[in-house]
Enzyme design. Structure first.
Site, PDB file in Angstrom:
ATOM      1  CG  HIS A 133      -2.068  -0.962   1.050  1.00 51.53           C
ATOM      2  ND1 HIS A 133      -1.873  -2.315   1.121  1.00 51.53           N
ATOM      3  CD2 HIS A 133      -3.369  -0.767   0.750  1.00 51.53           C
ATOM      4  CE1 HIS A 133      -3.028  -2.922   0.894  1.00 51.53           C
ATOM      5  NE2 HIS A 133      -3.950  -2.008   0.655  1.00 51.53           N
ATOM      6  CB  ALA A 164     -11.448   1.095   5.029  1.00 54.43           C
TER       7      ALA A 164
HETATM    8  N1  GUN Z   1      -6.881   3.220   2.412  1.00 57.57           N
HETATM    9  C1  GUN Z   1      -7.572   3.324   1.281  1.00 57.57           C
HETATM   10  N2  GUN Z   1      -6.759   3.510   0.249  1.00 57.57           N
HETATM   11  C2  GUN Z   1      -5.508   3.530   0.771  1.00 57.57           C
HETATM   12  C3  GUN Z   1      -4.244   3.710   0.206  1.00 57.57           C
HETATM   13  O1  GUN Z   1      -4.085   3.900  -0.993  1.00 57.57           O
HETATM   14  N3  GUN Z   1      -3.184   3.673   1.045  1.00 57.57           N
HETATM   15  C4  GUN Z   1      -3.319   3.490   2.377  1.00 57.57           C
HETATM   16  N4  GUN Z   1      -2.232   3.502   3.140  1.00 57.57           N
HETATM   17  N5  GUN Z   1      -4.498   3.310   2.953  1.00 57.57           N
HETATM   18  C5  GUN Z   1      -5.569   3.339   2.127  1.00 57.57           C
END
Ligand code: GUN
Length: 178
Positions: free
Chosen positions: A77, A132
């Site tokens: 992420h 989220a």
């Molecule tokens: N929550 C929803 N989208 C993302 C993202 O792109 N990165 C992170 N760290 N948390 C998220």
């Protein structure tokens, strides 16, 4: 009388080959198509053509994975309000989620706060902060960020995985609505 047709995914997951499922739904988990592949290996029925059912099975696959695999998914992420977001380098889903929470509209002070927290969090846990963001604004996100920084590593890995499963459910629902 209008009937309530449940929203279904298209292409229907239950009709997909392994390759098709990975192609169409592999990106529901950030850079981790193996989660969709594990769901296919587990066996899909037409019940899984509903977004919440596919999301539940994919979530189970991630919960059952080793802690090393789970950590790799968390590490896939991008930072929230981070440099990659500024540079427009995120996946389509991440871009719209971050913009949906107004993270592209942070003041310079808020960006600086995110930068500080992103660094402190990754130093402590070895993976980025994932939440989220649907329904949250940047103030909610910063408050959750500060609070979760106090967690112990095992709690935080569990929380991050739960949040990632939630993100995937929202992504699948959004696809069924198109
Ligand atoms: N929550 C929803 N989208 C993302 C993202 O792109 N990165 C992170 N760290 N948390 C998220």
């Amino acid at each position: 009388m209008p009937t309530n047709h449940p929203l279904l995914l298209s292409p229907a997951p239950s009709q997909c080959s392994l390759e098709m499922l990975a192609h169409h739904y592999g990106d529901v988990y950030e850079h981790s198509p193996w989660v969709a592949e594990a769901a296919w290996q587990h066996g899909l029925t037409d019940a899984h053509d509903a977004p919440d059912a596919l999301a539940a099975l994919m979530g189970l696959m991630l919960q059952q994975a080793s802690s090393e695999q789970q950590i790799k998914v968390i590490q896939a992420h991008p930072d929230l309000a981070g440099k990659a977001a500024m540079a427009g380098e995120l996946t389509q889903d991440s871009t719209s989620e971050q913009a949906g929470a107004g993270l592209d509209q942070c003041s310079p002070e808020e960006f600086a706060r995110f930068e500080y927290l992103n660094t402190a969090y990754k130093e402590k846990f070895g993976f980025p902060f994932v939440i989220a963001v649907k329904g949250l604004d940047r103030h909610d996100i910063l408050a959750a960020f500060e609070e979760r920084l106090n967690n112990d590593p095992a709690t935080e890995r569990k929380t991050a995985i739960e949040q990632i499963i939630r993100i995937a459910r929202f992504r699948l629902r959004a696809r069924a609505e198109q």
